[in-house]
Design an enzyme around this catalytic site. Structure first.
Site, mmCIF file in Angstrom:
data_model
loop_
_atom_site.group_PDB
_atom_site.id
_atom_site.type_symbol
_atom_site.label_atom_id
_atom_site.label_comp_id
_atom_site.label_asym_id
_atom_site.label_seq_id
_atom_site.Cartn_x
_atom_site.Cartn_y
_atom_site.Cartn_z
ATOM 1 N N ALA A 79 0.818 -1.214 0.000
ATOM 2 C CA ALA A 79 0.000 0.000 0.000
ATOM 3 C C ALA A 79 0.849 1.260 0.000
ATOM 4 O O ALA A 79 0.474 2.256 -0.612
ATOM 5 C CB ALA A 79 -0.931 -0.006 1.203
ATOM 6 N N THR A 80 2.009 1.219 0.660
ATOM 7 C CA THR A 80 2.818 2.441 0.705
ATOM 8 C C THR A 80 3.224 2.849 -0.707
ATOM 9 O O THR A 80 3.160 4.028 -1.067
ATOM 10 C CB THR A 80 4.039 2.243 1.624
ATOM 11 O OG1 THR A 80 3.547 1.887 2.920
ATOM 12 C CG2 THR A 80 4.867 3.509 1.746
ATOM 13 N N ASN A 164 -6.925 1.697 10.729
ATOM 14 C CA ASN A 164 -6.134 0.539 11.160
ATOM 15 C C ASN A 164 -6.042 0.399 12.671
ATOM 16 O O ASN A 164 -5.850 -0.691 13.188
ATOM 17 C CB ASN A 164 -4.728 0.612 10.567
ATOM 18 C CG ASN A 164 -4.099 1.971 10.705
ATOM 19 O OD1 ASN A 164 -4.682 2.982 10.310
ATOM 20 N ND2 ASN A 164 -2.924 2.014 11.284
ATOM 21 N N SER A 214 -3.217 -3.692 0.192
ATOM 22 C CA SER A 214 -1.989 -4.374 0.609
ATOM 23 C C SER A 214 -2.271 -5.856 0.852
ATOM 24 O O SER A 214 -3.258 -6.194 1.501
ATOM 25 C CB SER A 214 -1.502 -3.714 1.906
ATOM 26 O OG SER A 214 -0.376 -4.382 2.388
ATOM 27 N N GLY A 215 -1.396 -6.727 0.332
ATOM 28 C CA GLY A 215 -1.621 -8.167 0.475
ATOM 29 C C GLY A 215 -1.432 -8.690 1.885
ATOM 30 O O GLY A 215 -2.217 -9.515 2.371
ATOM 31 N N HIS A 216 -0.406 -8.165 2.591
ATOM 32 C CA HIS A 216 -0.054 -8.804 3.865
ATOM 33 C C HIS A 216 -1.048 -8.514 4.985
ATOM 34 O O HIS A 216 -0.963 -9.105 6.060
ATOM 35 C CB HIS A 216 1.382 -8.451 4.278
ATOM 36 C CG HIS A 216 1.577 -7.063 4.797
ATOM 37 N ND1 HIS A 216 1.677 -6.813 6.146
ATOM 38 C CD2 HIS A 216 1.716 -5.872 4.172
ATOM 39 C CE1 HIS A 216 1.876 -5.500 6.310
ATOM 40 N NE2 HIS A 216 1.897 -4.922 5.128
ATOM 41 N N THR A 252 10.462 -6.247 -13.042
ATOM 42 C CA THR A 252 9.833 -7.555 -13.242
ATOM 43 C C THR A 252 8.785 -7.793 -12.167
ATOM 44 O O THR A 252 9.028 -7.547 -10.991
ATOM 45 C CB THR A 252 10.913 -8.656 -13.227
ATOM 46 O OG1 THR A 252 11.855 -8.344 -14.243
ATOM 47 C CG2 THR A 252 10.320 -10.035 -13.458
ATOM 48 N N CYS A 343 2.127 -0.217 13.231
ATOM 49 C CA CYS A 343 2.875 0.219 12.045
ATOM 50 C C CYS A 343 3.642 1.493 12.327
ATOM 51 O O CYS A 343 4.441 1.923 11.529
ATOM 52 C CB CYS A 343 1.924 0.481 10.892
ATOM 53 S SG CYS A 343 0.862 -0.904 10.583
HETATM 54 N N1 PLP Z 1 -2.646 2.115 5.119
HETATM 55 C C1 PLP Z 1 -3.149 1.490 6.190
HETATM 56 C C2 PLP Z 1 -4.528 1.831 6.672
HETATM 57 C C3 PLP Z 1 -2.399 0.531 6.844
HETATM 58 O O1 PLP Z 1 -2.915 -0.104 7.915
HETATM 59 C C4 PLP Z 1 -1.097 0.251 6.384
HETATM 60 C C5 PLP Z 1 -0.241 -0.686 7.132
HETATM 61 O O2 PLP Z 1 -0.356 -0.791 8.322
HETATM 62 C C6 PLP Z 1 -0.617 0.903 5.249
HETATM 63 C C7 PLP Z 1 -1.417 1.839 4.654
HETATM 64 C C8 PLP Z 1 0.742 0.592 4.669
HETATM 65 O O3 PLP Z 1 0.679 -0.660 4.046
HETATM 66 P P1 PLP Z 1 1.961 -1.479 3.518
HETATM 67 O O4 PLP Z 1 2.541 -2.153 4.711
HETATM 68 O O5 PLP Z 1 1.411 -2.473 2.540
HETATM 69 O O6 PLP Z 1 2.869 -0.522 2.858
#
Ligand code: PLP
Length: 744
Positions: A79-80, A164, A214-216, A252, A343
Site C-alpha cells: 500500500a505504501t 487501522n 496491501s496483500g499482507h 519484473t 505500524c
Molecule cells: N494504510 C493502512 C490503513 C495501513 O494499515 C497500512 C499498514 O499498516 C498501510 C497503509 C501501509 O501498508 P503497507 O505495509 O502495505 O505498505
C-alpha cells in the site's frame, strides 16, 4: 502461592491489522509459483505466456473483489507504494494549477504513510500547497463541513475506508458528496487497506480516483499489493524502467505475490468455500473476546464505537492498568496484541485517539486487538481461554481488584517496591507484620496503591513526601484520603505527635535535609540503629546530586545534609530517590559515593562546604543544561560495559554449577509462563526479581555478590539495564541474555 499458568505452546495472534500469517492455501500457491510457475510475464515463450495469463486473471479477479468494472489495476509492492503512486500522479497533474490558496487534505486519523507522502512530494515537486488534516469527531468520523469548506481549493483529498487502529469506517458517500459538490476535479484517494475482506467495496459506484490495497493485511505475503486507478484519472509512472505493466510500473513483476493475491481473491469471491466469515460471525467473535477481556480485567474503556467499526478490531484501555503492563503480560502468555498502531514508530500515545480527543490516559494506554476475517471459531475460543487463564496471575500480583478473583493472596509487596512514572519514583515499604509506608506517591499510581493496600490488607502507617510541591502534595492527599488516613500530620504527611514511626521491628526516622528546598526531608529506615533504606527525595539522583538552581535552593545547606546523611547511613544503605534519569533501579550509599566525585570529596573532607557549594554551582550550570534533566545532574556518564551472552552461548553457561537465571520482568509476566521449563533447568535455578524490586533484593541480600547471574527479560533491554545497574553496584559475574526470551 505463585500462580504459574502452564507453558503456553500455541501462539495466540491477535494483531491482524499489523499483518497476517499467509493462509496455507495461499502459501501453497505462492510456493508452487516460485518453483514451477516461475515465468517472467514479459517472456514470449510458453512459460512467460502462462505467467502473463496468471497475472491478467488476477487483475480480473481484483476488479471483481473491489467492484471495479472499469479503471486500471496496477500491482505494487504494497500500500505504501500505491499511496506514493497515487500522490505523485495527482500532484504532477495538478502542479500547474497550484496557487497560494491550494491545499492538500488528509484525514487526521490516516495511516502515517499518507500525510508523510503528501508532505514529501509537495516539497519535492515544489507545489507549496498547504497540507491540512481533516479533523474527526469523537467517533473517528471525518468532519464533512471542513471538507466542503476546503474542497474548492483542494488539489488532492486523501481519506481512508477503515482505520487501522480503531476499525472505524467512514461514510464514503457522505464524504464524496462533500467533495464533489464543491470540486468535481480534485483527486480523491481512499486508502482501502483495512477494508478489504471486511467490507463490501463497490468502487465503480463512486468517484474515487485512487485506492491502494496491501496483500499482507489479508493473508497474502508481504511485498505485494495493488492500486486501483479510475479510468480518466491522472497517472504518472512512479517507477520507470523496462516498461512492464504497460509502462505504468517498471520492474519484473512479483509473480509469486500476484499468485498469492489470485488465491486470496478466489477465497474472497467463492463464499461457498467458507474461509472468510460473515459480518455476523465476526461480530460474535468480537463479543466473545470482549467477554473474556471483561471477565479477566474487570472494567474496560473502548476507544471507538463498536457499532461504527469493523468487527475485527477492538481498541480499548484496561481501566487502571497501563498498556505496557497489559502488553507485557500478554506477550509473556504468548498472546500478541498491539499498543496503538503497530505500524508506527512505537510512540507512547496514539495520534489517532488524540485526534478523536480521547482523554490522555486512554490514548497512552490503548491496546489494539485485531483478528482476520478468516479467523476460526477454534482460534477465538483458544484466545478467550488463554486470556481468562491470566486472571489468577493478575489477582496474585494485585493488578485486579480482589473481588474479581476468589483465590487466596500471598503478600507480594513485603519489603520495598518501586513505582515509576516517567522519571519520578514512588516507594512502598511493607514490614513483616504488614505495616506499610508510601513515599512520594504519584497521581498515576493512586488507584494502584489503593488496590495493593486492599488486596494485601496492609496497615498504612503514613503517606509521606520528601519535599513540598503542589503536584506532590495533591498526590499525597489523594492517596491518604483513599486509604482513610486522616490523622494529624504535617505538610509532608508525618504524624505531628511522633518522632519516629514503627514498621514491624524497624523504625522510620526523619532527617531534615535542606538543600534543594528549605523543607526537604529524608526518611531513614533502621533496624537496631542500622540504616537499611534512605528515602532521600530530591537531594540526590542515582549517580548524581539534586538540582540546586531553584530560587530556594542552597548548596551549603545541601553539603550539610549530605554530611548528615553520611553520618546516619552505612556503605550498604539502599538509596531511594524521588527521580531517576538513568533507569538505574537500585543503588547503595557506597556506590553512590563512588559514582559522584563531588560527594566523595565532600565527605572525605577534601572539599570544604564552601568549596563544595562553588563547584556544585558550576556543575549544575554545565551538566544540567547538557543533560536536560530537571531534577539533577548525573556525574557518572561513562558507558558501563556489560557481558552480553548470545543465545548460542547460553546453553553452555546454563549448565555451569552455581549460575542463576535472573528474570527481571515483573512477576505477572514471569508467572504467565514457566521459565525453567523453557530452559530445561530446575525451577530453583530461576529467580524472579523484577526491576521494581531490585532495590529490595539489594537491601535484603537476595543477590549474593559471589554468585554468577544470567539476566533475562522479554527482549534483552530491561535485563541489560539491570546488568548495568548491578555492575555499578560492584557485581562482577553478570551476563545479559541478548535478545531475551523473544529469541529463545
Ligand atoms: N494504510 C493502512 C490503513 C495501513 O494499515 C497500512 C499498514 O499498516 C498501510 C497503509 C501501509 O501498508 P503497507 O505495509 O502495505 O505498505
Amino acid at each position: 502461592m505463585s500462580v504459574q499458568s502452564t507453558t503456553p505452546t500455541q501462539l495466540i495472534y491477535l494483531d491482524a491489522n499489523a499483518t497476517t500469517p499467509v493462509l496455507p492455501r495461499i502459501a501453497q500457491v505462492v510456493s508452487h509459483t516460485m518453483q514451477e510457475g516461475f515465468g517472467n510475464p514479459s517472456s514470449s515463450h510458453i512459460t512467460g505466456v502462462q505467467a502473463k495469463h496468471l497475472m491478467e486473471q488476477t487483475r480480473t479477479k481484483a476488479r471483481q473483489v473491489i467492484g471495479a468494472q472499469s479503471g486500471k489495476i496496477l500491482f505494487t509492492s504494497g500500500a505504501t507504494e500505491g499511496i506514493q503512486t497515487a500522490v505523485v500522479s495527482a500532484l504532477v497533474a495538478k502542479r500547474e494549477q497550484a496557487n497560494a490558496d491550494s491545499v492538500l487534505l488528509y484525514g487526521a486519523t490516516e495511516h502515517k504513510a499518507v500525510p508523510n507522502t503528501l508532505i514529501h512530494w509537495n516539497n519535492v515537486l515544489g507545489l507549496n500547497a498547504k497540507v491540512l488534516a481533516i479533523p474527526v469527531d469523537e467517533n473517528g468520523l471525518l468532519d464533512t463541513d471542513f471538507i466542503a469548506k476546503h474542497a474548492p481549493n483542494a488539489l488532492m483529498i486523501c481519506t481512508m475506508a477503515v482505520n487501522n487502529e480503531t476499525g472505524v469506517y467512514q461514510d464514503l458517500a457522505k464524504i464524496e458528496q462533500a467533495i464533489r459538490q464543491q470540486n468535481p476535479h480534485a483527486c480523491w484517494m481512499v486508502d482501502c487497506v483495512q477494508a478489504l475482506g471486511k467490507q463490501q467495496l463497490n468502487i465503480s459506484q463512486t468517484s474515487i480516483d485512487y485506492a491502494p490495497f496491501s496483500g499482507h493485511k489479508l493473508y497474502a505475503p508481504k511485498g505485494i499489493g495493488f492500486l486501483y486507478i479510475r479510468e480518466s484519472s491522472p497517472y504518472t509512472p512512479f517507477i520507470a524502467g523496462g516498461g512492464q505493466e504497460s509502462g505504468m510500473r517498471s520492474g519484473t513483476e512479483n509473480l509469486p505475490g500476484i499468485a498469492g493475491l489470485n488465491e486470496l481473491f478466489t477465497l474472497l469471491l467463492d463464499t461457498e468455500l467458507g474461509v472468510f466469515h460473515s459480518s455476523e460471525t465476526l461480530h460474535g467473535y468480537r463479543q466473545q473476546l470482549i467477554d473474556a477481556l471483561s471477565d479477566t480485567f474487570g472494567e474496560l474503556t473502548f476507544n471507538h464505537p463498536l457499532e461504527g467499526s469493523v468487527p475485527t478490531t477492538l481498541n480499548f484501555a484496561v481501566n487502571e492498568l497501563s498498556s505496557k503492563e497489559v502488553m507485557d503480560l500478554f506477550d509473556a502468555a504468548s498472546i500478541r496484541v498491539s499498543g496503538g498502531s503497530a505500524c508506527s514508530s512505537g510512540a507512547a500515545r496514539s495520534f489517532v485517539l488524540d485526534a478523536m480527543q480521547k482523554p490522555s490516559w486512554q490514548s497512552e494506554n490503548a491496546i489494539r486487538l485485531s483478528f482476520g476475517p478468516a479467523a476460526t471459531a477454534q482460534e477465538i475460543d483458544l484466545a478467550c481461554e488463554r486470556i481468562r487463564s491470566l486472571k489468577a496471575v493478575l489477582a496474585n500480583n494485585c493488578l485486579i481488584a480482589p473481588e474479581a478473583c476468589h483465590t487466596q493472596h500471598d503478600i507480594c509487596a513485603y519489603g520495598l517496591t518501586q513505582f515509576r512514572h516517567q522519571h519520578k519514583l514512588s516507594w512502598l515499604y511493607v514490614s513483616d507484620n504488614q505495616q506499610a509506608v508510601i513515599i512520594n506517591p504519584q497521581i498515576a499510581h493512586v488507584s494502584r496503591f489503593e488496590k495493593i493496600v486492599k488486596v494485601q490488607q496492609l496497615n498504612v502507617v503514613a503517606v509521606l513526601n520528601t519535599h513540598d510541591n503542589e503536584q506532590q502534595n495533591a498526590a499525597r492527599h489523594q492517596v491518604a484520603q483513599k486509604l482513610g488516613l486522616t490523622d494529624n500530620v504535617d505538610t509532608l504527611g508525618w504524624p505531628v505527635d511522633k518522632t519516629q514511626l514503627t514498621l514491624g521491628n524497624k523504625q522510620l526516622i526523619k532527617l531534615a535535609t535542606a538543600g534543594i528546598s528549605p523543607e526537604g526531608q529524608s526518611y531513614v529506615l533502621q533496624e537496631n540503629g542500622v540504616a537499611e533504606l534512605c528515602f532521600c527525595g530530591e537531594l540526590m539522583v542515582w549517580g548524581g546530586l539534586g538540582n540546586t538552581q531553584h530560587p530556594h535552593s542552597d548548596n551549603e545547606q545541601m553539603a550539610a545534609s549530605l554530611i548528615l546523611l553520611n553520618k546516619e547511613l552505612n556503605s550498604q544503605t539502599v538509596l531511594c530517590p524521588a527521580y531517576d534519569y538513568q533507569q538505574c533501579f537500585a543503588m547503595n550509599w557506597q556506590s553512590q559515593v563512588l559514582s559522584v566525585p563531588l560527594l566523595a570529596e565532600l565527605i572525605d573532607g577534601s572539599l570544604s562546604t564552601a568549596q563544595f557549594a562553588e563547584q556544585k554551582q558550576a556543575f549544575d550550570k554545565e551538566h544540567l543544561v547538557q543533560q536536560g534533566h530537571l531534577a539533577g545532574f548525573i556525574a557518572h556518564c561513562e558507558p558501563c560495559t556489560i557481558n552480553e551472552l548470545s543465545q548460542s552461548q547460553l546453553h553452555n553457561e546454563l549448565h555451569h554449577s552455581g549460575i542463576r537465571l535472573l528474570d527481571v520482568r515483573e512477576p505477572y509476566e514471569h508467572d504467565a509462563r514457566a521459565v525453567h521449563q523453557l530452559f530445561d533447568v530446575p525451577a530453583a535455578q530461576v529467580v524472579n526479581i523484577p526491576l521494581s524490586r531490585l532495590a529490595n533484593a539489594l537491601c535484603c541480600g537476595a543477590l549474593p555478590k559471589n554468585e554468577h547471574y544470567i539476566l533475562l527479560c522479554r527482549t534483552g533491554n530491561r535485563s541489560a539495564q539491570a546488568a548495568k545497574n548491578l555492575r555499578l553496584l560492584g557485581y562482577e559475574h553478570v551476563f545479559n541474555l541478548q535478545g531475551g526470551l523473544a529469541l529463545v
